[in-house]
Design an enzyme around this catalytic site. Sequence first.
Site, PDB file in Angstrom:
ATOM      1  CG  ASP A  51      -1.884  -1.170   1.220  1.00  0.00           C
ATOM      2  OD1 ASP A  51      -2.556  -1.362   0.197  1.00  0.00           O
ATOM      3  OD2 ASP A  51      -1.950  -1.891   2.235  1.00  0.00           O
ATOM      4  CE1 TYR A 109       4.357  -6.951   3.326  1.00  0.00           C
ATOM      5  CE2 TYR A 109       3.955  -9.306   3.422  1.00  0.00           C
ATOM      6  CZ  TYR A 109       3.822  -8.097   2.775  1.00  0.00           C
ATOM      7  OH  TYR A 109       3.157  -8.035   1.574  1.00  0.00           O
TER       8      TYR A 109
END
Length: 239
Positions: A51, A109
């Site tokens: 994002d 992540y």
Amino acid sequence: MYYLMEIAYDGSKFYGFQRLNEEVSVQKVLEDALTKINKKEVLIKGAGRTDRGVHANGQCVSFRLDIDITEYGLKSAINSIVKPYIYVKNVKIVDKDFHARFAVKKKTYIYKINLGEYNAIMADYVYNPEYPLDIDKMKEVANLFIGVHDFHNFVSGEREDSQCIVYDIKFVNDKDILNIVFEGKSFYRYMVRNLVGAMIDVARGKDDISLVKKRLESSEEINGYTAPAGGLYLERIEY
């Protein structure tokens, strides 16, 4: 020829990974650069869509070129166009059936939290909390997420299936920076940021861990805090 490319980028400079009209996205910059090199339109397939504001040290994309160019030659050519906020780390020739997203075995992540004094220079690259955090409570919450779960209360948007597996969540201190490392097969939109948000709300005393359990186990829709994008990094893709 078919290629797999590993890239890093500063997410604060882009409107996310995915091409969106004329907004500056990572995909748009890469596709425009590859089209220039190829002298014919190139479309890339990403391993995931980060994002707006989310960074990457190991995002991967696959694509086809009509020209015959070596891995080193392609790396040099594209880096001469896309730097300074995108950098191609590796280029590899792959089979024509290879797909950067469908072939993924594991994603890593990292979410970075500044536990020291507020750092204005790092504002787009770490989360600067406004209150003390109980790290032990964050670890308790993290343990709830490991394994196979339906994460529908921790993702954004409508999905037919929100079930996935989180292999591990580790906490690694690097001076004043707390790195929360997530390993899993796949992560849905806003999922890591929402998992971190749940940890933060418990760690600062806003929520009890029982509410996190309820969000994880209940079919009822229960919203929570979404941690800011700047602290999140797509660290590594494994095939």
